[in-house]
Motif scaffolding. Sequence first.
Motif, PDB file in Angstrom:
ATOM      1  N   ILE A  48      66.817  41.165  29.056  1.00 13.06           N
ATOM      2  CA  ILE A  48      66.244  40.946  27.727  1.00 13.06           C
ATOM      3  C   ILE A  48      66.065  42.286  27.018  1.00 13.06           C
ATOM      4  O   ILE A  48      66.341  42.416  25.823  1.00 13.06           O
ATOM      5  N   PHE A  49      65.627  43.304  27.764  1.00 13.70           N
ATOM      6  CA  PHE A  49      65.431  44.623  27.160  1.00 13.70           C
ATOM      7  C   PHE A  49      66.756  45.172  26.616  1.00 13.70           C
ATOM      8  O   PHE A  49      66.825  45.632  25.469  1.00 13.70           O
ATOM      9  N   TYR A  50      67.813  45.142  27.448  1.00 15.28           N
ATOM     10  CA  TYR A  50      69.111  45.677  27.016  1.00 15.28           C
ATOM     11  C   TYR A  50      69.604  44.943  25.772  1.00 15.28           C
ATOM     12  O   TYR A  50      69.992  45.550  24.771  1.00 15.28           O
ATOM     13  N   ALA A  51      69.634  43.616  25.866  1.00 20.56           N
ATOM     14  CA  ALA A  51      70.219  42.805  24.798  1.00 20.56           C
ATOM     15  C   ALA A  51      69.415  42.906  23.505  1.00 20.56           C
ATOM     16  O   ALA A  51      69.988  43.053  22.410  1.00 20.56           O
TER      17      ALA A  51
ATOM     18  N   ARG B  59      76.843  49.101  30.116  1.00 19.88           N
ATOM     19  CA  ARG B  59      78.222  49.026  29.640  1.00 19.88           C
ATOM     20  C   ARG B  59      78.569  47.604  29.222  1.00 19.88           C
ATOM     21  O   ARG B  59      79.200  47.380  28.180  1.00 19.88           O
ATOM     22  N   PHE B  60      78.132  46.626  30.026  1.00 17.86           N
ATOM     23  CA  PHE B  60      78.413  45.228  29.709  1.00 17.86           C
ATOM     24  C   PHE B  60      77.782  44.809  28.379  1.00 17.86           C
ATOM     25  O   PHE B  60      78.434  44.183  27.536  1.00 17.86           O
ATOM     26  N   PHE B  61      76.509  45.141  28.195  1.00 17.01           N
ATOM     27  CA  PHE B  61      75.829  44.714  26.980  1.00 17.01           C
ATOM     28  C   PHE B  61      76.340  45.454  25.750  1.00 17.01           C
ATOM     29  O   PHE B  61      76.449  44.855  24.668  1.00 17.01           O
TER      30      PHE B  61
ATOM     31  N   LEU C 289      88.739  46.642  28.600  1.00 10.40           N
ATOM     32  CA  LEU C 289      87.725  47.338  27.807  1.00 10.40           C
ATOM     33  C   LEU C 289      86.525  47.712  28.674  1.00 10.40           C
ATOM     34  O   LEU C 289      85.972  48.812  28.549  1.00 10.40           O
ATOM     35  N   TYR C 290      86.130  46.798  29.544  1.00 10.20           N
ATOM     36  CA  TYR C 290      84.966  47.074  30.384  1.00 10.20           C
ATOM     37  C   TYR C 290      85.215  48.252  31.319  1.00 10.20           C
ATOM     38  O   TYR C 290      84.321  49.069  31.569  1.00 10.20           O
TER      39      TYR C 290
END
Length: 271
Positions: free
Chosen positions: A80-83, A152-154, A255-256
Motif C-alpha cells: 500500500i505504501f509503494y502504490a 521496480r514492479f510498482f 521492461l521489468y
Amino acid sequence: VCIRDSSCTAEFSGFLLYKELGRRLKNKNPLLAECFNLMSRDEARHAGFLNKAMSDFNLSLDLGFLTKSRKYTFFKPKFIFYATYLSEKIGYWRYITIYRHLEKNPNDCIYPIFEFFENWCQDENRHGDFFDAIMRAQPHTLNDWKAKLWCRFFLLSVFATMYLNDTQRADFYACLGLEARSYDKEVIEKTNETAGRVFPIILDVNNPEFYDRLETCVTNNEGLRAIDASGAPGFVKALRKLPIFASNGWQFIKLYFMKPISVEQYAGVVR
C-alpha cells in the motif's frame, strides 16, 4: 471537454481507503489516524469537486455505490505504501504539469477547473510526502533486496498504466494544447526522479528501449480493440488475442528486467 469519471472514482476510492485506515488506527495510533482522516478529507473534496464539474456536462456519478458493497482484499502494508506513494506523486506531476502549461498558454484553458490545479496538486504532493515519511520510519520497507524488486514492479506498473491509458486520450490532451506522449514522458521522468528520494532504485526511463517497448504495447492494444470491434465469434476473437497477450506479457517482462538505476549512483536526484 469530457471530465473523466475514472478520475472522480479514483479520488473517491482514495477517500474510502484513507477513511478506513483512519478508523482502524484510531485506538492503536491516534496520530496516524488523524493524518489519514485529514487526507481522506482532501480526497473527498477532490471527488466532490470533479462530480460537481461533471454536472456542467449533464453527467453525474452516484459515488455511493462504492460504499454499498465493500469487499476487502488484504495487502501487506508496504505494498500500500509503494502504490499509494507513487499514485500521489504521479498525480502531483500530472496536475502541476498541466497547470504550468496552461499558465503559459491561457488560451488553452478550456474549463475553469484547471485553474485550481496548482492548489489541488499540493494536496497530492503532501500525501506523497506523508507516505515517504512512513517508509523512511520503517527502513525494512526500502533496504533489502525484496524492496528493490517491489519498487521496480510498482514503478513500472504505474508508468505503463498511465502511458497506455493516455495514448487513448490523445484528443483530450490536444484540446489543452498538449501532446499526450510528450506530456507522459515529462510526468514519468519527474515522478521517477522524485521516487529516487525514497526508493532504493529507479527505472532507466531515458533508455530508448523503455518507450519502444511501451509503444509496442500501444500497438498491441489497438489490435485488441480492433478484434473486439470485429464481428467474429467469441472463440475466434479469443484465439486471435492470444499472441497479442503473449507479446504484451513479453514486453513487460523485458521492461521489468531492464537494468534499473541505483539511487546512490544517480547524480540527477536531489536527495
